[in-house]
Design a protein around this motif. Structure first.
Motif, short mmCIF file in Angstrom:
data_model
loop_
_atom_site.label_atom_id
_atom_site.label_comp_id
_atom_site.label_asym_id
_atom_site.label_seq_id
_atom_site.Cartn_x
_atom_site.Cartn_y
_atom_site.Cartn_z
N SER A 50 0.82 -1.20 0.00
CA SER A 50 0.00 0.00 0.00
C SER A 50 0.85 1.26 0.00
O SER A 50 0.57 2.23 -0.69
CB SER A 50 -0.93 0.00 1.21
N VAL A 51 1.91 1.23 0.79
CA VAL A 51 2.80 2.39 0.88
C VAL A 51 3.50 2.65 -0.46
O VAL A 51 3.63 3.78 -0.90
CB VAL A 51 3.84 2.17 2.01
N LEU A 52 3.95 1.58 -1.12
CA LEU A 52 4.67 1.74 -2.38
C LEU A 52 3.74 2.15 -3.51
O LEU A 52 4.12 2.91 -4.40
CB LEU A 52 5.39 0.43 -2.73
N GLY A 53 2.50 1.64 -3.51
CA GLY A 53 1.53 2.04 -4.53
C GLY A 53 1.72 1.30 -5.85
O GLY A 53 2.14 0.14 -5.88
N PRO A 54 1.44 1.96 -6.98
CA PRO A 54 1.49 1.30 -8.30
C PRO A 54 2.79 0.55 -8.59
O PRO A 54 2.73 -0.52 -9.23
CB PRO A 54 1.28 2.48 -9.27
N PRO A 55 3.97 1.04 -8.19
CA PRO A 55 5.21 0.30 -8.50
C PRO A 55 5.21 -1.11 -7.90
O PRO A 55 5.93 -1.98 -8.39
CB PRO A 55 6.31 1.17 -7.88
N TRP A 56 4.43 -1.34 -6.85
CA TRP A 56 4.36 -2.67 -6.24
C TRP A 56 3.86 -3.70 -7.25
O TRP A 56 4.36 -4.82 -7.30
CB TRP A 56 3.44 -2.63 -5.02
N ARG A 57 2.88 -3.31 -8.05
CA ARG A 57 2.28 -4.25 -9.01
C ARG A 57 3.26 -4.67 -10.09
O ARG A 57 3.17 -5.78 -10.61
CB ARG A 57 1.02 -3.64 -9.63
N MET A 105 -1.39 6.97 9.79
CA MET A 105 0.04 6.75 9.65
C MET A 105 0.37 6.13 8.30
O MET A 105 1.45 6.35 7.75
CB MET A 105 0.54 5.86 10.79
N LEU A 106 -0.54 5.35 7.74
CA LEU A 106 -0.34 4.77 6.42
C LEU A 106 -0.18 5.87 5.38
O LEU A 106 0.73 5.83 4.54
CB LEU A 106 -1.51 3.87 6.06
N ALA A 107 -1.03 6.88 5.45
CA ALA A 107 -0.94 7.99 4.50
C ALA A 107 0.38 8.74 4.66
O ALA A 107 1.00 9.14 3.66
CB ALA A 107 -2.12 8.95 4.70
N ASN A 108 0.82 8.92 5.89
CA ASN A 108 2.08 9.61 6.13
C ASN A 108 3.26 8.85 5.52
O ASN A 108 4.14 9.44 4.88
CB ASN A 108 2.32 9.79 7.63
N GLU A 109 3.28 7.55 5.72
CA GLU A 109 4.38 6.75 5.19
C GLU A 109 4.33 6.68 3.67
O GLU A 109 5.37 6.64 3.01
CB GLU A 109 4.36 5.35 5.79
N ARG A 110 3.13 6.67 3.11
CA ARG A 110 3.01 6.63 1.66
C ARG A 110 3.63 7.89 1.04
O ARG A 110 4.33 7.82 0.02
CB ARG A 110 1.53 6.53 1.25
N ALA A 111 3.40 9.04 1.66
CA ALA A 111 3.98 10.28 1.17
C ALA A 111 5.50 10.27 1.31
O ALA A 111 6.23 10.70 0.40
CB ALA A 111 3.40 11.47 1.94
#
Length: 203
Positions: free
Chosen positions: A80-87, A173-179
């Motif tokens: 979730s934190v990494l976003g699209p690059p994870w896929r 905290m998830l949103a913070n780490e994603r940024a």
């Protein structure tokens, strides 16, 4: 709100681990509430024991990382934190990123860990968060200071209850780490291997 207080609250968020995807969590079952509450109660006891153990810095980091691995769904959090690059990442890259991110969290927030000596985490109740899983509502009680409201998001999508996010007084905290990770990935010009190297350098 003072920056120092935000840092302390961010540290609390990382104790669990810092976090995961609302979209990935399934609906809560009838048994999910009690199971999630029991998970957070056990987790809180281990955190309290560690922070009051008198151990040195490296031992605190190692203990914190072990708690992350045991109670957080780190693959879901990392994805979730990494976003699209994870896929688009290979299986090997995903494994390396999860390990590097977990160690990074332990190092990043472990330095703040000992500020919570003598604090207590009191479970107030649970509520069905729908697709977000179950939210376990707690208060972090610190001697001589205001209590901090913390919601622990728990999902059993991995097969057993695991913490996937924290909401500390309304801040995810998830949103913070994603940024944070997004900025690091941008600095690496979108190179996932470069991001993993960055994380290892900070852990």
């Amino acid at each position: 709100m003072p920056t120092s207080d935000l840092t302390r609250r961010a540290a609390l968020g990382a104790l669990a681990a810092g976090a995961a995807m609302l979209a990935l969590a399934g609906p809560a079952s009838a048994q999910a509430g009690p199971q999630a509450g029991a998970l957070v109660t056990t987790l809180a006891a281990e955190l309290t024991k560690l922070v009051n153990s008198g151990k040195g810095e490296r031992q605190i980091y190692a203990g914190f990382e072990a708690i992350l691995a045991r109670y957080a769904d780190m693959p879901a959090v990392a994805g979730s934190v990494l976003g699209p690059p994870w896929r688009g990442a290979s299986a090997g890259q995903k494994q390396q990123f999860v390990a590097a991110f977990q160690s990074y969290l332990a190092r990043k927030y472990g330095a703040q860990f000992r500020e919570y000596q003598n604090a207590k985490i009191a479970v107030q109740g649970t509520k069905d968060g729908g697709k977000a899983g179950v939210l376990v509502q707690t208060s972090v009680l610190r001697p001589g200071q205001d209590a901090i409201a913390v919601d622990w998001q728990v999902s059993d999508r991995s097969g057993s209850p695991r913490v996937v996010n924290l909401v500390i007084e309304g801040v995810s905290m998830l949103a913070n780490e994603r940024a944070e990770i997004g900025a690091m990935l941008e600095a690496s010009r979108g190179d996932l291997d470069g991001l993993i190297a960055q994380l290892r350098g900070r852990s």
